[in-house]
Motif scaffolding. Structure first.
Motif, PDB file in Angstrom:
ATOM      1  N   TYR A  36       0.839  -1.190   0.000  1.00 24.25           N
ATOM      2  CA  TYR A  36       0.000   0.000   0.000  1.00 24.25           C
ATOM      3  C   TYR A  36       0.877   1.245   0.000  1.00 24.25           C
ATOM      4  O   TYR A  36       2.051   1.213   0.378  1.00 24.25           O
ATOM      5  CB  TYR A  36      -0.951   0.010   1.200  1.00 24.25           C
ATOM      6  CG  TYR A  36      -0.317   0.318   2.529  1.00 24.25           C
ATOM      7  CD1 TYR A  36      -0.422   1.598   3.093  1.00 24.25           C
ATOM      8  CD2 TYR A  36       0.374  -0.652   3.248  1.00 24.25           C
ATOM      9  CE1 TYR A  36       0.145   1.887   4.328  1.00 24.25           C
ATOM     10  CE2 TYR A  36       0.946  -0.368   4.485  1.00 24.25           C
ATOM     11  CZ  TYR A  36       0.828   0.905   5.015  1.00 24.25           C
ATOM     12  OH  TYR A  36       1.397   1.192   6.227  1.00 24.25           O
TER      13      TYR A  36
ATOM     14  N   GLU B 228       0.343   5.838   0.365  1.00 24.24           N
ATOM     15  CA  GLU B 228      -0.544   6.825   0.973  1.00 24.24           C
ATOM     16  C   GLU B 228      -0.257   8.218   0.415  1.00 24.24           C
ATOM     17  O   GLU B 228       0.762   8.444  -0.236  1.00 24.24           O
ATOM     18  CB  GLU B 228      -0.338   6.851   2.493  1.00 24.24           C
ATOM     19  CG  GLU B 228      -0.697   5.565   3.194  1.00 24.24           C
ATOM     20  CD  GLU B 228      -0.454   5.611   4.688  1.00 24.24           C
ATOM     21  OE1 GLU B 228      -1.412   5.372   5.435  1.00 24.24           O
ATOM     22  OE2 GLU B 228       0.695   5.882   5.105  1.00 24.24           O
TER      23      GLU B 228
ATOM     24  N   GLY C 233      -6.238   4.095  -7.007  1.00 21.66           N
ATOM     25  CA  GLY C 233      -7.166   2.972  -6.925  1.00 21.66           C
ATOM     26  C   GLY C 233      -7.694   2.571  -8.289  1.00 21.66           C
ATOM     27  O   GLY C 233      -7.841   1.373  -8.588  1.00 21.66           O
TER      28      GLY C 233
ATOM     29  N   GLY D 192      -3.021  -4.297  -4.053  1.00 18.80           N
ATOM     30  CA  GLY D 192      -2.489  -3.106  -3.407  1.00 18.80           C
ATOM     31  C   GLY D 192      -3.588  -2.136  -3.024  1.00 18.80           C
ATOM     32  O   GLY D 192      -4.757  -2.307  -3.367  1.00 18.80           O
ATOM     33  N   ASP D 193      -3.198  -1.108  -2.313  1.00 24.45           N
ATOM     34  CA  ASP D 193      -4.139  -0.111  -1.827  1.00 24.45           C
ATOM     35  C   ASP D 193      -3.421   1.233  -1.764  1.00 24.45           C
ATOM     36  O   ASP D 193      -2.181   1.295  -1.695  1.00 24.45           O
ATOM     37  CB  ASP D 193      -4.645  -0.503  -0.438  1.00 24.45           C
ATOM     38  CG  ASP D 193      -5.853   0.309   0.001  1.00 24.45           C
ATOM     39  OD1 ASP D 193      -6.469   0.983  -0.856  1.00 24.45           O
ATOM     40  OD2 ASP D 193      -6.189   0.274   1.203  1.00 24.45           O
ATOM     41  N   TYR D 194      -4.206   2.288  -1.789  1.00 22.96           N
ATOM     42  CA  TYR D 194      -3.661   3.644  -1.692  1.00 22.96           C
ATOM     43  C   TYR D 194      -4.625   4.443  -0.823  1.00 22.96           C
ATOM     44  O   TYR D 194      -5.820   4.494  -1.109  1.00 22.96           O
ATOM     45  CB  TYR D 194      -3.515   4.277  -3.079  1.00 22.96           C
ATOM     46  CG  TYR D 194      -2.812   5.615  -3.069  1.00 22.96           C
ATOM     47  CD1 TYR D 194      -1.467   5.716  -3.394  1.00 22.96           C
ATOM     48  CD2 TYR D 194      -3.493   6.788  -2.741  1.00 22.96           C
ATOM     49  CE1 TYR D 194      -0.809   6.939  -3.384  1.00 22.96           C
ATOM     50  CE2 TYR D 194      -2.841   8.014  -2.729  1.00 22.96           C
ATOM     51  CZ  TYR D 194      -1.507   8.079  -3.054  1.00 22.96           C
ATOM     52  OH  TYR D 194      -0.861   9.295  -3.041  1.00 22.96           O
ATOM     53  N   ARG D 195      -4.119   5.084   0.227  1.00 20.93           N
ATOM     54  CA  ARG D 195      -4.951   5.676   1.263  1.00 20.93           C
ATOM     55  C   ARG D 195      -4.597   7.131   1.539  1.00 20.93           C
ATOM     56  O   ARG D 195      -3.483   7.564   1.278  1.00 20.93           O
ATOM     57  CB  ARG D 195      -4.780   4.894   2.575  1.00 20.93           C
ATOM     58  CG  ARG D 195      -4.867   3.385   2.406  1.00 20.93           C
ATOM     59  CD  ARG D 195      -4.285   2.653   3.594  1.00 20.93           C
ATOM     60  NE  ARG D 195      -4.295   1.202   3.394  1.00 20.93           N
ATOM     61  CZ  ARG D 195      -3.678   0.337   4.194  1.00 20.93           C
ATOM     62  NH1 ARG D 195      -2.998   0.773   5.253  1.00 20.93           N
ATOM     63  NH2 ARG D 195      -3.741  -0.954   3.956  1.00 20.93           N
TER      64      ARG D 195
ATOM     65  N   TRP E 168       4.435  -0.985   3.296  1.00 19.89           N
ATOM     66  CA  TRP E 168       4.295   0.411   2.875  1.00 19.89           C
ATOM     67  C   TRP E 168       5.294   0.711   1.764  1.00 19.89           C
ATOM     68  O   TRP E 168       6.495   0.615   1.959  1.00 19.89           O
ATOM     69  CB  TRP E 168       4.538   1.325   4.074  1.00 19.89           C
ATOM     70  CG  TRP E 168       4.309   2.787   3.878  1.00 19.89           C
ATOM     71  CD1 TRP E 168       3.112   3.434   3.870  1.00 19.89           C
ATOM     72  CD2 TRP E 168       5.312   3.799   3.702  1.00 19.89           C
ATOM     73  NE1 TRP E 168       3.303   4.779   3.702  1.00 19.89           N
ATOM     74  CE2 TRP E 168       4.647   5.033   3.597  1.00 19.89           C
ATOM     75  CE3 TRP E 168       6.699   3.766   3.628  1.00 19.89           C
ATOM     76  CZ2 TRP E 168       5.323   6.235   3.420  1.00 19.89           C
ATOM     77  CZ3 TRP E 168       7.387   4.968   3.444  1.00 19.89           C
ATOM     78  CH2 TRP E 168       6.700   6.183   3.341  1.00 19.89           C
TER      79      TRP E 168
END
Length: 280
Positions: free
Chosen positions: A15, A17, A33, A43-46, A68
């Motif tokens: 992920y 950020e 996203g 994966g992710d993005y915040r 991260w």
């Protein structure tokens, strides 16, 4: 058990950020996203709200987080974060602001800047050699803008800012000829006007400029993207001037960061779909 736990951690989805103060307005999670889903990547993005007082602790904690991949950095951290990460590309000595931090497999954190390339992408086909330019602001975003404009050979450059001394220092830093003026000064007849400040952003004071001095072929470029149609861009459109909104730079810089975070370039041919998502 411990070995199995470590294996699950190592195999967990990566992920990234975006950090800032404020941060609720950021559209970066939508962009990253969209690309992750389009490419079928795990994966992710915040978003992560990080205040200036918490910045050092946030960066320190991420060094030990193998999942991260890094973060994008927005207002007001682009200068302060340089003291907390490695700088092999000498971003401090060139642009003087970082907007992207990338974690290496060994835990090292490397800072870079994708803002300059992202900003310049919509202008790349124009001949700006010797063109007079006005830039509003003297913060981290303005540094990336001025770096790119200096490479394009523009000039003279007028910086509008609350602190004339800070603005004058930026002209010297980037080897640009020009002048500085307060925010309420009359505009010179510039070919390009760039708002690199937070003025006009949701929750911030408006940027109230009289655009009458600009020639009819001038371009007005606002880096603010929340709202997308800022008061400045509306005023420029009312005058029939060409405009560039903040999504152009946002998507351009995000594309470079995405590949650094997730190891693949964004999908091709999906920009219109992405822009429709961002403006829905």
């Amino acid at each position: 058990m411990a070995a199995r736990h470590r294996n699950r951690t190592a195999m967990s989805a990566p992920y990234a950020e975006v950090i800032g103060d404020p941060i609720a307005q950021s559209k970066s999670p939508l962009i990253h996203g969209f690309w992750l889903k389009a490419l079928g990547l795990p994966g992710d993005y915040r978003r992560r709200h990080v205040t200036p007082d918490d910045l050092a602790a946030y960066i320190g904690e991420r060094r030990a987080d193998a999942g991260w991949r890094g973060c994008n950095v927005t207002i007001p951290h682009k200068v302060a974060v340089m003291d907390l990460v490695d700088d092999p590309g000498n971003i401090r000595g060139t642009i003087g602001a970082m907007n992207t931090i990338v974690r290496q497999p060994d835990g090292a954190l490397i800072g870079t800047n994708t803002d300059a390339a992202g900003f310049y992408a919509p202008l790349a086909e124009l001949d700006l050699q010797g063109a007079p330019v006005v830039v509003v602001g003297a913060g981290g975003a303005a540094r990336a803008v001025l770096f790119a404009l200096a490479r394009a050979g523009v000039g003279p450059v007028t910086i509008l800012n609350r602190s004339p001394l800070k603005a004058m220092g930026l002209l010297a830093t980037f080897g640009l000829k020009g002048d500085v003026a307060p925010l309420d000064a009359s505009l010179p007849p510039a070919a390009l006007l760039v708002n690199a400040s937070s003025l006009g952003m949701t929750g911030q004071p408006p940027l109230d400029l009289d655009l009458a001095p600009l020639p009819d072929d001038a371009i007005v470029y606002d880096l603010v993207y929340a709202p997308l149609q800022t008061g400045l861009l509306k005023a420029a459109a009312a005058r029939g001037l060409d405009t560039v909104d903040g999504l152009d730079m946002l998507i351009g810089q995000a594309a470079l960061a995405f590949e650094l975070f997730f190891g693949a370039p964004p999908p091709e041919g999906r920009d219109e779909e992405l822009r429709a998502l961002l403006t829905a």
